[in-house]
Write an enzyme that holds these catalytic residues in place. Structure first.
Site, PDB file in Angstrom:
ATOM      1  CG  HIS A   1      -4.568  44.615   9.936  1.00 45.58           C
ATOM      2  ND1 HIS A   1      -3.550  44.424  10.936  1.00 45.58           N
ATOM      3  CD2 HIS A   1      -5.169  44.272  10.366  1.00 45.58           C
ATOM      4  CE1 HIS A   1      -3.874  43.899  12.130  1.00 45.58           C
ATOM      5  NE2 HIS A   1      -5.233  43.834  12.013  1.00 45.58           N
ATOM      6  NE  ARG A  34      -1.180  41.491  15.267  1.00 43.53           N
ATOM      7  CZ  ARG A  34      -2.518  41.066  14.715  1.00 43.53           C
ATOM      8  NH1 ARG A  34      -3.671  39.609  14.888  1.00 43.53           N
ATOM      9  NH2 ARG A  34      -3.297  41.933  15.299  1.00 43.53           N
ATOM     10  CE1 TYR A  52      -4.340  46.220  18.434  1.00 40.74           C
ATOM     11  CE2 TYR A  52      -5.710  43.553  18.796  1.00 40.74           C
ATOM     12  CZ  TYR A  52      -5.600  44.996  18.701  1.00 40.74           C
ATOM     13  OH  TYR A  52      -7.079  45.303  19.005  1.00 40.74           O
ATOM     14  CG  HIS A  84      -5.670  47.411  14.988  1.00 37.82           C
ATOM     15  ND1 HIS A  84      -5.219  47.305  13.986  1.00 37.82           N
ATOM     16  CD2 HIS A  84      -6.139  46.591  15.533  1.00 37.82           C
ATOM     17  CE1 HIS A  84      -6.117  46.702  13.072  1.00 37.82           C
ATOM     18  NE2 HIS A  84      -6.150  45.712  14.156  1.00 37.82           N
ATOM     19  CG  ASP A 103      -9.348  44.297  11.745  1.00 36.35           C
ATOM     20  OD1 ASP A 103      -8.103  43.273  11.744  1.00 36.35           O
ATOM     21  OD2 ASP A 103      -9.799  44.095  12.398  1.00 36.35           O
TER      22      ASP A 103
HETATM   23  O1  0GZ Z   1      -9.211  43.621  18.080  1.00 36.34           O
HETATM   24  C1  0GZ Z   1      -9.481  42.455  17.958  1.00 36.34           C
HETATM   25  O2  0GZ Z   1     -10.169  42.033  18.526  1.00 36.34           O
HETATM   26  C2  0GZ Z   1      -8.321  42.043  16.899  1.00 36.34           C
HETATM   27  C3  0GZ Z   1      -7.926  40.650  17.009  1.00 36.34           C
HETATM   28  C4  0GZ Z   1      -7.017  39.962  16.103  1.00 36.34           C
HETATM   29  C5  0GZ Z   1      -6.318  38.818  16.249  1.00 36.34           C
HETATM   30  O3  0GZ Z   1      -7.359  38.057  16.934  1.00 36.34           O
HETATM   31  O4  0GZ Z   1      -5.408  38.186  15.324  1.00 36.34           O
HETATM   32  O5  0GZ Z   1      -6.054  40.832  15.175  1.00 36.34           O
HETATM   33  C6  0GZ Z   1      -6.472  42.664  15.366  1.00 36.34           C
HETATM   34  O6  0GZ Z   1      -6.067  42.927  14.651  1.00 36.34           O
HETATM   35  C7  0GZ Z   1      -8.016  42.848  15.537  1.00 36.34           C
END
Ligand code: 0GZ
Length: 306
Positions: A33, A126, A159, A183, A259
């Site tokens: 990731h 995603r 997410y 996450h 990340d």
């Molecule tokens: O928690 C976050 O702000 C975040 C944002 C993004 C994204 O903007 O894609 O991706 C992630 O894995 C985590």
């Protein structure tokens, strides 16, 4: 809609000089990731984005990969690029087969576009439900996307915030391809890992054998653990019981990623070398670590390799 090209106020840049991890990653480890941002001059950020990041190029990502000791990357489309996958695809194409991708697509994506994404190395899409990052997409649109991608053997990465799982659970279970949770579904680590909130997440993981989980982002989830900075090698202690629980119950469907470049962190920016030193805390045996870092991501993203 964000029109300014100025970086969002308070945004911390990625850590420029990460230490070399003390934990030696197993050979063939995958950073499952991570993102690329722009560079904005070449790959402009999406008008509908909720934040403007600092640039984080593919060359910088590959340099970090080599420095930390990873062999491969999974580059996940960041929300600041909307459904324009060009920067991510450019990174995949430049990787010489060492990167796979997760894209964002709309339901009207053409077959030619999907084929092109697949050829570049995309293996999933995603769906984002974090309200500070995206405006909600209609669920039917997302199910239409699932129908479009299923023939390619792709999966869906989701997410979301822990508080929203109750509302999303049935929808997730209706997705007819594998589902990968980003996450850990963002647990509140101030709560008891044996309490109802994390219990509901574990129960969701048990509902189907093809639900995967990234035990990533301790730096986002930690409330009290010391940050991975200044040589701290036991960082984010409060996240450990949560991540470890998932790794131990579902050893064959967990993934880990840095990340990098850590979008939207304002409190502290981790030293990525020290972040890698977090891995043995959540995967305490060499066998668990090999599954987490090598076997599992290879099965999901490079099923035809060796
Ligand atoms: O928690 C976050 O702000 C975040 C944002 C993004 C994204 O903007 O894609 O991706 C992630 O894995 C985590």
């Amino acid at each position: 809609m964000t029109t300014s090209s100025e970086k969002t106020p308070g945004w911390l840049d990625w850590y420029a000089d990460p230490s070399r991890p003390r934990f030696r990653l197993p050979e063939g480890a995958v950073d499952a990731h991570c993102h690329v941002f722009g560079p904005g001059a070449e790959f402009p950020y999406a008008p509908e984005r909720k934040y403007t990041p600092c640039d984080a190029s593919k060359e910088q990502l590959f340099a970090l990969r080599d420095h930390l000791g990873f062999a491969r990357n999974v580059v996940v489309q960041a929300t600041c690029h909307g459904a324009d996958n060009s920067a991510m695809v450019d990174a995949l194409r430049a990787s010489g087969g060492l990167a796979r991708g997760v894209a964002t697509v709309r339901p009207d994506v053409s077959d030619a576009e999907l084929r092109e994404l697949h050829e570049a190395g995309v293996r999933g899409v995603r769906f984002n439900f974090v309200k500070r990052l995206v405006d909600a997409a209609p669920r039917q649109d997302l199910l239409d996307v699932v129908e479009r991608i299923a023939p390619y053997g792709w999966h869906v990465v989701v997410y979301f915030e822990a508080a929203d799982l109750a509302d999303l659970r049935d929808f997730f279970l209706s997705i007819r391809v594998p589902v990968v949770v980003d996450h850990m579904g963002r647990p509140d680590v101030a709560e008891d890992p044996d309490g109802p909130e994390f219990g509901a997440f574990l129960d969701f993981m048990r509902a189907r054998p093809d639900i995967w989980c990234k035990v990533s982002c301790p730096e986002r989830l930690s409330v009290s653990g010391p940050p991975a900075l200044g040589g701290e090698r036991s960082a984010y202690r409060d996240v450990v019981p949560f991540a470890r629980r998932v790794v131990e119950e579902f050893p064959d469907r967990v993934l880990w990623g840095t990340d990098w470049p850590h979008p939207n962190l304002t409190g502290h920016m981790p030293d990525d070398g020290l972040l890698v030193d977090f891995v043995p805390c959540v995967a305490p045996t060499p066998e668990l670590r090999h599954k987490l870092l090598v076997d599992n991501p290879m099965r999901l993203y490079w099923p035809d390799a060796g």
